[in-house]
Motif scaffolding. Sequence first.
Motif, PDB file in Angstrom:
ATOM      1  N   PRO A  48       7.381  -3.002  -4.169  1.00 27.02           N
ATOM      2  CA  PRO A  48       7.499  -1.293  -3.598  1.00 27.02           C
ATOM      3  C   PRO A  48       5.782  -1.045  -2.827  1.00 27.02           C
ATOM      4  O   PRO A  48       4.689  -1.755  -2.753  1.00 27.02           O
ATOM      5  CB  PRO A  48       6.880  -0.870  -5.207  1.00 27.02           C
ATOM      6  CG  PRO A  48       7.402  -1.670  -6.517  1.00 27.02           C
ATOM      7  CD  PRO A  48       6.849  -3.073  -5.571  1.00 27.02           C
ATOM      8  N   LEU A  49       5.928  -0.804  -2.136  1.00 25.30           N
ATOM      9  CA  LEU A  49       5.395   0.409  -1.562  1.00 25.30           C
ATOM     10  C   LEU A  49       4.490   2.086  -1.790  1.00 25.30           C
ATOM     11  O   LEU A  49       5.095   2.932  -2.562  1.00 25.30           O
ATOM     12  CB  LEU A  49       5.884   0.751   0.164  1.00 25.30           C
ATOM     13  CG  LEU A  49       6.417  -0.321   1.294  1.00 25.30           C
ATOM     14  CD1 LEU A  49       7.410   0.570   2.072  1.00 25.30           C
ATOM     15  CD2 LEU A  49       5.687  -1.135   1.427  1.00 25.30           C
ATOM     16  N   ASN A  50       3.293   2.166  -0.979  1.00 23.51           N
ATOM     17  CA  ASN A  50       2.992   3.132  -1.860  1.00 23.51           C
ATOM     18  C   ASN A  50       2.829   4.067  -1.007  1.00 23.51           C
ATOM     19  O   ASN A  50       1.968   3.970   0.143  1.00 23.51           O
ATOM     20  CB  ASN A  50       1.094   2.384  -1.638  1.00 23.51           C
ATOM     21  CG  ASN A  50       0.249   4.109  -2.091  1.00 23.51           C
ATOM     22  OD1 ASN A  50       0.637   5.485  -1.364  1.00 23.51           O
ATOM     23  ND2 ASN A  50      -0.678   3.443  -2.440  1.00 23.51           N
ATOM     24  N   SER A  51       3.910   4.792  -1.468  1.00 24.91           N
ATOM     25  CA  SER A  51       3.953   6.414  -0.708  1.00 24.91           C
ATOM     26  C   SER A  51       3.261   6.904   0.328  1.00 24.91           C
ATOM     27  O   SER A  51       3.712   7.121   1.613  1.00 24.91           O
ATOM     28  CB  SER A  51       5.466   6.696  -1.306  1.00 24.91           C
ATOM     29  OG  SER A  51       4.650   7.765  -2.373  1.00 24.91           O
TER      30      SER A  51
ATOM     31  N   VAL B 168      -3.146  -2.354   2.208  1.00 24.03           N
ATOM     32  CA  VAL B 168      -2.517  -3.861   0.860  1.00 24.03           C
ATOM     33  C   VAL B 168      -1.275  -3.117   0.743  1.00 24.03           C
ATOM     34  O   VAL B 168       0.253  -4.323   0.381  1.00 24.03           O
ATOM     35  CB  VAL B 168      -3.517  -3.927  -0.085  1.00 24.03           C
ATOM     36  CG1 VAL B 168      -2.382  -5.105  -1.603  1.00 24.03           C
ATOM     37  CG2 VAL B 168      -4.867  -4.432   0.526  1.00 24.03           C
ATOM     38  N   GLY B 169      -0.223  -1.921   0.802  1.00 26.45           N
ATOM     39  CA  GLY B 169       0.319  -1.390  -0.535  1.00 26.45           C
ATOM     40  C   GLY B 169       1.157  -0.995   0.558  1.00 26.45           C
ATOM     41  O   GLY B 169       2.101  -0.181   0.215  1.00 26.45           O
ATOM     42  N   THR B 170       1.363  -1.348   1.737  1.00 25.31           N
ATOM     43  CA  THR B 170       2.355  -0.648   2.801  1.00 25.31           C
ATOM     44  C   THR B 170       3.056  -1.499   3.389  1.00 25.31           C
ATOM     45  O   THR B 170       2.636  -2.859   3.558  1.00 25.31           O
ATOM     46  CB  THR B 170       1.534   0.213   4.139  1.00 25.31           C
ATOM     47  OG1 THR B 170       0.522  -1.179   4.960  1.00 25.31           O
ATOM     48  CG2 THR B 170       0.480   0.689   3.624  1.00 25.31           C
ATOM     49  N   SER B 171       3.922  -1.276   4.574  1.00 25.93           N
ATOM     50  CA  SER B 171       4.784  -2.240   4.861  1.00 25.93           C
ATOM     51  C   SER B 171       4.115  -3.069   6.410  1.00 25.93           C
ATOM     52  O   SER B 171       3.910  -4.068   6.537  1.00 25.93           O
ATOM     53  CB  SER B 171       5.617  -1.811   5.571  1.00 25.93           C
ATOM     54  OG  SER B 171       4.997  -0.598   6.885  1.00 25.93           O
ATOM     55  N   ILE B 172       2.662  -2.615   6.826  1.00 28.33           N
ATOM     56  CA  ILE B 172       2.155  -2.965   7.466  1.00 28.33           C
ATOM     57  C   ILE B 172       1.181  -3.901   7.074  1.00 28.33           C
ATOM     58  O   ILE B 172       0.731  -5.191   8.457  1.00 28.33           O
ATOM     59  CB  ILE B 172       0.576  -2.194   8.365  1.00 28.33           C
ATOM     60  CG1 ILE B 172       1.632  -0.464   8.707  1.00 28.33           C
ATOM     61  CG2 ILE B 172       0.283  -2.503   8.998  1.00 28.33           C
ATOM     62  CD1 ILE B 172      -0.003   0.290   8.294  1.00 28.33           C
ATOM     63  N   ASN B 173       1.517  -4.471   6.054  1.00 32.41           N
ATOM     64  CA  ASN B 173       0.478  -5.888   5.489  1.00 32.41           C
ATOM     65  C   ASN B 173       1.687  -6.517   4.982  1.00 32.41           C
ATOM     66  O   ASN B 173       1.147  -8.073   4.780  1.00 32.41           O
ATOM     67  CB  ASN B 173      -0.368  -5.680   3.920  1.00 32.41           C
ATOM     68  CG  ASN B 173      -0.909  -6.387   3.651  1.00 32.41           C
ATOM     69  OD1 ASN B 173      -1.964  -7.135   4.450  1.00 32.41           O
ATOM     70  ND2 ASN B 173      -0.918  -7.038   2.344  1.00 32.41           N
ATOM     71  N   HIS B 174       3.018  -6.717   5.566  1.00 33.24           N
ATOM     72  CA  HIS B 174       2.818  -7.811   5.409  1.00 33.24           C
ATOM     73  C   HIS B 174       2.964  -8.716   6.688  1.00 33.24           C
ATOM     74  O   HIS B 174       2.910 -10.310   6.242  1.00 33.24           O
ATOM     75  CB  HIS B 174       5.014  -7.720   5.967  1.00 33.24           C
ATOM     76  CG  HIS B 174       6.267  -8.976   5.972  1.00 33.24           C
ATOM     77  ND1 HIS B 174       5.843  -9.318   4.647  1.00 33.24           N
ATOM     78  CD2 HIS B 174       6.781  -8.994   6.742  1.00 33.24           C
ATOM     79  CE1 HIS B 174       7.345 -10.113   5.132  1.00 33.24           C
ATOM     80  NE2 HIS B 174       7.383 -10.177   6.750  1.00 33.24           N
TER      81      HIS B 174
END
Length: 287
Positions: free
Chosen positions: A13-16, A195-201
């Motif tokens: 889950p992402l941090n919206s 950390v909780g975003t898609s950028i962190n993948h």
Amino acid sequence: MSTCESRTDCGRPLNSEAEANYNLRLRHPDALDQMAAWQRYAAQARAGLAHLPDLAFGDDPDERMDVFPAAQAGAPAVMFVHGGYWQAGDRRDVSFVAPELVRAGIAVAANNYSLAPGATLDRMVAQTAKALHWLRRNAPRFGIDPHRLHVMGHSAGGHLAAMMLTAHGVNQGEDGGELRGAIAISGLFDLGPLVGTSINHALGLDAATARRLSPAHQTRASAAPLYTLVGGDETEGFHAQSRQIAAHWRDVHALPPVTGRHHYDVLDIFRDPDNPWLAAVTEVITR
């Protein structure tokens, strides 16, 4: 950027709220068009301005730099660190920042660094410091005053520029030098929200690593001032980033937000010789 869907980070889950603040491709669907324009402007700059391309500052193929000397010897210099969320971009994409700065008597260098997911953020910080050390050691080759060296970066490059003021970067470095100053445009100083975003993948940060590599959670190791600049139309996340580093460090100077500009077109200030924000950046480097 991540290839995962906007609502999940490859199943997590992402941090919206953080995603809305930092996933700028979603906020600006024309981002790729903006970057393509940068490349056109950059090619024009390289074609019209004397420069020394593809200089090796290390053994890794990514450790390359372009230098645009000023007309007069003993010039101040700025090394510009490109953005791209540490996983995209190239030094050649930002050559367009050089012409007006060179006309103002400032030598400009643009460096590359290895990108995620193939490289860690620790490696990128170390490569940025290596580039600055190399540029200072070789300053006489380019007519640069080694005691008037600045670092400036955009977005992820703003993070790397600020990291040069911590023990992870250049302080009383191996060459005994000291930066004159750092300028972070749309910089990231607290990596925790990513950390909780898609950028962190691609980055693979956990909370501890994000904190260790966040200027806003690090002790300052340089007396050089930090200047911050954001577009007036940036997300609240980026405005908050600049406020946070100012609250954590002394000698942080927030330049007025660039009216009507967002995360990408804020760099247009470098293409307008009459732009007041360009004048402010020039004054910081030449003082």
